[in-house]
Design a protein around this motif. Sequence first.
Motif, PDB file in Angstrom:
ATOM      1  N   PHE A  24     -47.358  38.685 -24.221  1.00 57.14           N
ATOM      2  CA  PHE A  24     -47.945  39.212 -23.002  1.00 57.14           C
ATOM      3  C   PHE A  24     -49.216  39.982 -23.337  1.00 57.14           C
ATOM      4  CE2 PHE A  24     -44.075  37.943 -21.275  1.00 57.14           C
ATOM      5  CZ  PHE A  24     -43.937  38.276 -19.937  1.00 57.14           C
ATOM      6  N   THR A  25     -50.211  39.821 -22.507  1.00 56.32           N
ATOM      7  CA  THR A  25     -51.423  40.626 -22.667  1.00 56.32           C
ATOM      8  C   THR A  25     -51.160  42.024 -22.103  1.00 56.32           C
ATOM      9  OG1 THR A  25     -52.313  40.022 -20.499  1.00 56.32           O
ATOM     10  CG2 THR A  25     -52.835  38.561 -22.350  1.00 56.32           C
ATOM     11  N   ARG A  26     -52.040  42.947 -22.412  1.00 53.13           N
ATOM     12  CA  ARG A  26     -51.901  44.293 -21.861  1.00 53.13           C
ATOM     13  C   ARG A  26     -51.918  44.261 -20.339  1.00 53.13           C
ATOM     14  NH1 ARG A  26     -55.653  48.400 -25.521  1.00 53.13           N
ATOM     15  NH2 ARG A  26     -54.537  48.091 -27.502  1.00 53.13           N
ATOM     16  N   ALA A  27     -52.778  43.408 -19.798  1.00 50.38           N
ATOM     17  CA  ALA A  27     -52.869  43.309 -18.338  1.00 50.38           C
ATOM     18  C   ALA A  27     -51.574  42.773 -17.745  1.00 50.38           C
ATOM     19  CB  ALA A  27     -54.038  42.408 -17.955  1.00 50.38           C
ATOM     20  N   GLU A  28     -50.944  41.842 -18.423  1.00 49.35           N
ATOM     21  CA  GLU A  28     -49.689  41.273 -17.926  1.00 49.35           C
ATOM     22  C   GLU A  28     -48.556  42.295 -18.005  1.00 49.35           C
ATOM     23  OE1 GLU A  28     -50.026  36.482 -18.787  1.00 49.35           O
ATOM     24  OE2 GLU A  28     -49.653  37.824 -20.482  1.00 49.35           O
ATOM     25  N   VAL A  29     -48.490  43.051 -19.091  1.00 50.46           N
ATOM     26  CA  VAL A  29     -47.474  44.100 -19.204  1.00 50.46           C
ATOM     27  C   VAL A  29     -47.669  45.130 -18.102  1.00 50.46           C
ATOM     28  CG1 VAL A  29     -46.574  45.960 -20.644  1.00 50.46           C
ATOM     29  CG2 VAL A  29     -47.196  43.782 -21.693  1.00 50.46           C
ATOM     30  N   GLU A  30     -48.894  45.508 -17.871  1.00 52.15           N
ATOM     31  CA  GLU A  30     -49.220  46.442 -16.787  1.00 52.15           C
ATOM     32  C   GLU A  30     -48.743  45.888 -15.446  1.00 52.15           C
ATOM     33  OE1 GLU A  30     -50.821  49.491 -14.457  1.00 52.15           O
ATOM     34  OE2 GLU A  30     -50.900  49.480 -16.657  1.00 52.15           O
ATOM     35  N   GLU A  31     -48.974  44.608 -15.229  1.00 49.47           N
ATOM     36  CA  GLU A  31     -48.584  43.979 -13.965  1.00 49.47           C
ATOM     37  C   GLU A  31     -47.063  43.948 -13.807  1.00 49.47           C
ATOM     38  OE1 GLU A  31     -48.979  42.118 -10.265  1.00 49.47           O
ATOM     39  OE2 GLU A  31     -50.415  43.210 -11.505  1.00 49.47           O
ATOM     40  N   VAL A  32     -46.339  43.648 -14.884  1.00 54.05           N
ATOM     41  CA  VAL A  32     -44.868  43.634 -14.843  1.00 54.05           C
ATOM     42  C   VAL A  32     -44.339  44.958 -14.325  1.00 54.05           C
ATOM     43  CG1 VAL A  32     -42.787  43.656 -16.271  1.00 54.05           C
ATOM     44  CG2 VAL A  32     -44.504  41.874 -16.614  1.00 54.05           C
ATOM     45  N   THR A 178     -33.153  42.142 -33.315  1.00 57.16           N
ATOM     46  CA  THR A 178     -32.185  43.238 -33.230  1.00 57.16           C
ATOM     47  C   THR A 178     -32.566  44.144 -32.067  1.00 57.16           C
ATOM     48  OG1 THR A 178     -33.447  44.737 -34.669  1.00 57.16           O
ATOM     49  CG2 THR A 178     -31.908  43.213 -35.746  1.00 57.16           C
ATOM     50  N   VAL A 179     -31.600  44.963 -31.639  1.00 55.59           N
ATOM     51  CA  VAL A 179     -31.899  45.899 -30.547  1.00 55.59           C
ATOM     52  C   VAL A 179     -32.972  46.891 -30.976  1.00 55.59           C
ATOM     53  CG1 VAL A 179     -29.654  45.658 -29.433  1.00 55.59           C
ATOM     54  CG2 VAL A 179     -29.951  47.377 -31.213  1.00 55.59           C
ATOM     55  N   ASP A 180     -32.955  47.279 -32.250  1.00 54.63           N
ATOM     56  CA  ASP A 180     -33.978  48.214 -32.728  1.00 54.63           C
ATOM     57  C   ASP A 180     -35.372  47.590 -32.663  1.00 54.63           C
ATOM     58  OD1 ASP A 180     -32.067  50.115 -33.199  1.00 54.63           O
ATOM     59  OD2 ASP A 180     -31.985  49.823 -35.374  1.00 54.63           O
ATOM     60  N   ALA A 181     -35.447  46.292 -32.985  1.00 50.94           N
ATOM     61  CA  ALA A 181     -36.741  45.614 -32.947  1.00 50.94           C
ATOM     62  C   ALA A 181     -37.259  45.507 -31.517  1.00 50.94           C
ATOM     63  CB  ALA A 181     -36.623  44.227 -33.564  1.00 50.94           C
ATOM     64  N   VAL A 182     -36.359  45.206 -30.580  1.00 52.64           N
ATOM     65  CA  VAL A 182     -36.760  45.123 -29.172  1.00 52.64           C
ATOM     66  C   VAL A 182     -37.184  46.504 -28.669  1.00 52.64           C
ATOM     67  CG1 VAL A 182     -35.944  44.667 -26.824  1.00 52.64           C
ATOM     68  CG2 VAL A 182     -35.373  43.084 -28.685  1.00 52.64           C
ATOM     69  N   GLU A 183     -36.432  47.528 -29.028  1.00 51.54           N
ATOM     70  CA  GLU A 183     -36.796  48.894 -28.623  1.00 51.54           C
ATOM     71  C   GLU A 183     -38.173  49.270 -29.156  1.00 51.54           C
ATOM     72  OE1 GLU A 183     -35.546  53.515 -29.526  1.00 51.54           O
ATOM     73  OE2 GLU A 183     -34.009  51.979 -29.765  1.00 51.54           O
ATOM     74  N   LYS A 184     -38.413  48.965 -30.416  1.00 51.65           N
ATOM     75  CA  LYS A 184     -39.703  49.301 -31.031  1.00 51.65           C
ATOM     76  C   LYS A 184     -40.841  48.591 -30.313  1.00 51.65           C
ATOM     77  CE  LYS A 184     -42.103  49.260 -35.502  1.00 51.65           C
ATOM     78  NZ  LYS A 184     -41.994  48.894 -36.951  1.00 51.65           N
ATOM     79  N   GLU A 185     -40.631  47.326 -29.969  1.00 53.80           N
ATOM     80  CA  GLU A 185     -41.683  46.565 -29.305  1.00 53.80           C
ATOM     81  C   GLU A 185     -41.936  47.076 -27.890  1.00 53.80           C
ATOM     82  OE1 GLU A 185     -44.590  43.436 -28.936  1.00 53.80           O
ATOM     83  OE2 GLU A 185     -43.753  44.690 -30.534  1.00 53.80           O
ATOM     84  N   LEU A 186     -40.865  47.403 -27.170  1.00 52.20           N
ATOM     85  CA  LEU A 186     -41.041  47.950 -25.821  1.00 52.20           C
ATOM     86  C   LEU A 186     -41.785  49.279 -25.869  1.00 52.20           C
ATOM     87  CD1 LEU A 186     -37.562  47.105 -24.272  1.00 52.20           C
ATOM     88  CD2 LEU A 186     -39.770  46.139 -23.578  1.00 52.20           C
ATOM     89  N   ASN A 187     -41.446  50.115 -26.825  1.00 55.79           N
ATOM     90  CA  ASN A 187     -42.149  51.391 -26.980  1.00 55.79           C
ATOM     91  C   ASN A 187     -43.629  51.176 -27.298  1.00 55.79           C
ATOM     92  OD1 ASN A 187     -40.302  53.618 -26.547  1.00 55.79           O
ATOM     93  ND2 ASN A 187     -39.176  52.882 -28.314  1.00 55.79           N
ATOM     94  N   ARG A 188     -43.918  50.079 -27.972  1.00 57.63           N
ATOM     95  CA  ARG A 188     -45.310  49.787 -28.342  1.00 57.63           C
ATOM     96  C   ARG A 188     -46.126  49.292 -27.154  1.00 57.63           C
ATOM     97  NH1 ARG A 188     -48.745  45.787 -29.824  1.00 57.63           N
ATOM     98  NH2 ARG A 188     -47.248  44.136 -29.328  1.00 57.63           N
ATOM     99  N   ILE A 189     -45.508  48.465 -26.298  1.00 56.73           N
ATOM    100  CA  ILE A 189     -46.316  47.775 -25.288  1.00 56.73           C
ATOM    101  C   ILE A 189     -46.314  48.430 -23.910  1.00 56.73           C
ATOM    102  CG2 ILE A 189     -45.998  45.547 -26.445  1.00 56.73           C
ATOM    103  CD1 ILE A 189     -44.024  44.816 -24.166  1.00 56.73           C
ATOM    104  N   ILE A 190     -45.273  49.204 -23.573  1.00 55.28           N
ATOM    105  CA  ILE A 190     -45.196  49.743 -22.219  1.00 55.28           C
ATOM    106  C   ILE A 190     -46.169  50.912 -22.060  1.00 55.28           C
ATOM    107  CG2 ILE A 190     -43.708  50.854 -20.501  1.00 55.28           C
ATOM    108  CD1 ILE A 190     -41.329  49.422 -21.756  1.00 55.28           C
ATOM    109  N   PRO A 191     -47.017  50.863 -21.051  1.00 53.94           N
ATOM    110  CA  PRO A 191     -47.942  51.984 -20.815  1.00 53.94           C
ATOM    111  C   PRO A 191     -47.175  53.287 -20.584  1.00 53.94           C
ATOM    112  CG  PRO A 191     -48.615  50.062 -19.543  1.00 53.94           C
ATOM    113  CD  PRO A 191     -47.267  49.748 -20.116  1.00 53.94           C
ATOM    114  N   PRO A 192     -47.661  54.401 -21.104  1.00 53.10           N
ATOM    115  CA  PRO A 192     -46.948  55.678 -20.994  1.00 53.10           C
ATOM    116  C   PRO A 192     -46.546  56.056 -19.573  1.00 53.10           C
ATOM    117  CG  PRO A 192     -48.760  55.875 -22.541  1.00 53.10           C
ATOM    118  CD  PRO A 192     -48.882  54.525 -21.927  1.00 53.10           C
TER     119      PRO A 192
END
Length: 234
Positions: A24-32, A178-192
Motif C-alpha cells: 500500500f502507498t502512504r496515500a492508500e493507507v491514509e485512505e483506509v 508472525t503477529v509481532d511482524a504484523v504489529e511492527k508493520e502496522l506501527n510503521r505504516i499507520i499515520p499517528p
Amino acid sequence: MSNAQPLPPSAPPRRKAPRAPKRFTRAEVEEVFARFQARDPEPKGELESVNTFTLLVAVVLSAQATDAGVNKATRALFAIADTPAKMLALGEERVSDHIKTIGLYRTKAKNVIGLSRMLVEQHGGEVPDDRAALEALPGVGRKTANVVLNIAFGHPTIAVDTHIFRIGNRTGLAPGKTVDAVEKELNRIIPPKYMLHAHHWLILHGRYVCKARKPDCAVCLINDLCRYPDKTLA
C-alpha cells in the motif's frame, strides 16, 4: 541393437511463485483509515468492564474465547468482585465457578487470582500504566498488555489478534508471518492520528466484514484498495 538409454521424462515446468501483493502507498493507507474513521469516529471494544481492573480480567479471560462468551460469564463475577482485593477474597474456586463456561477456565481462574494478588501486593491494588509491569502479571502477554494500554490509558498500541493478523495478510495492508511482524508493520505504516483507534477499527472489520471463512467483500469499506485476489462477489 542400440545401447542407447531411454531419456528420463522431462520435468514439468516450474510454476512461478505468486508475486507478493504490491505494498500500500502512504496515500492508500491514509485512505483506509480515513474511511474507517468517517464511518465510526469513536470505536469501542466489545468486552464489558466497569473499571480498569475488570477490563484487564476480561481481556485475560478472552484468550481463545469470544467476547460474547466472556461477557456472559463476567457480569455476575464483576458485580461482586470489581477490585483486586475483592477478587482475591473470592478465591480461585469461586472464580472458577463463575467462568466455567469459558475455555481453559481453571487455568484462567488461577491467573486471575495470581494477578489480583500481585496487584494488591506490588501495585497498591491499581493496574499499572506500564507494559513491563503488565506483562509480569500471570496470564498477561503482549496482546493483553496492548489492549489495556490502549483502552484504559490511551496509548496508541496495536493488539494483533487473529482478526488483525488475517486482515494484515489477506488485504496486503501489513503482511507478516508472525503477529509481532504484523504489529511492527502496522506501527510503521499507520499515520499517528489514527493509531489510537486503529486497533478497534481493524478488529471490528475482521469480526464482521473480513471474516475468516467468507469475507463480505461486497459490503467492504476498503474493497477497492484491498489486494485479496479471491474476493467474494456477494
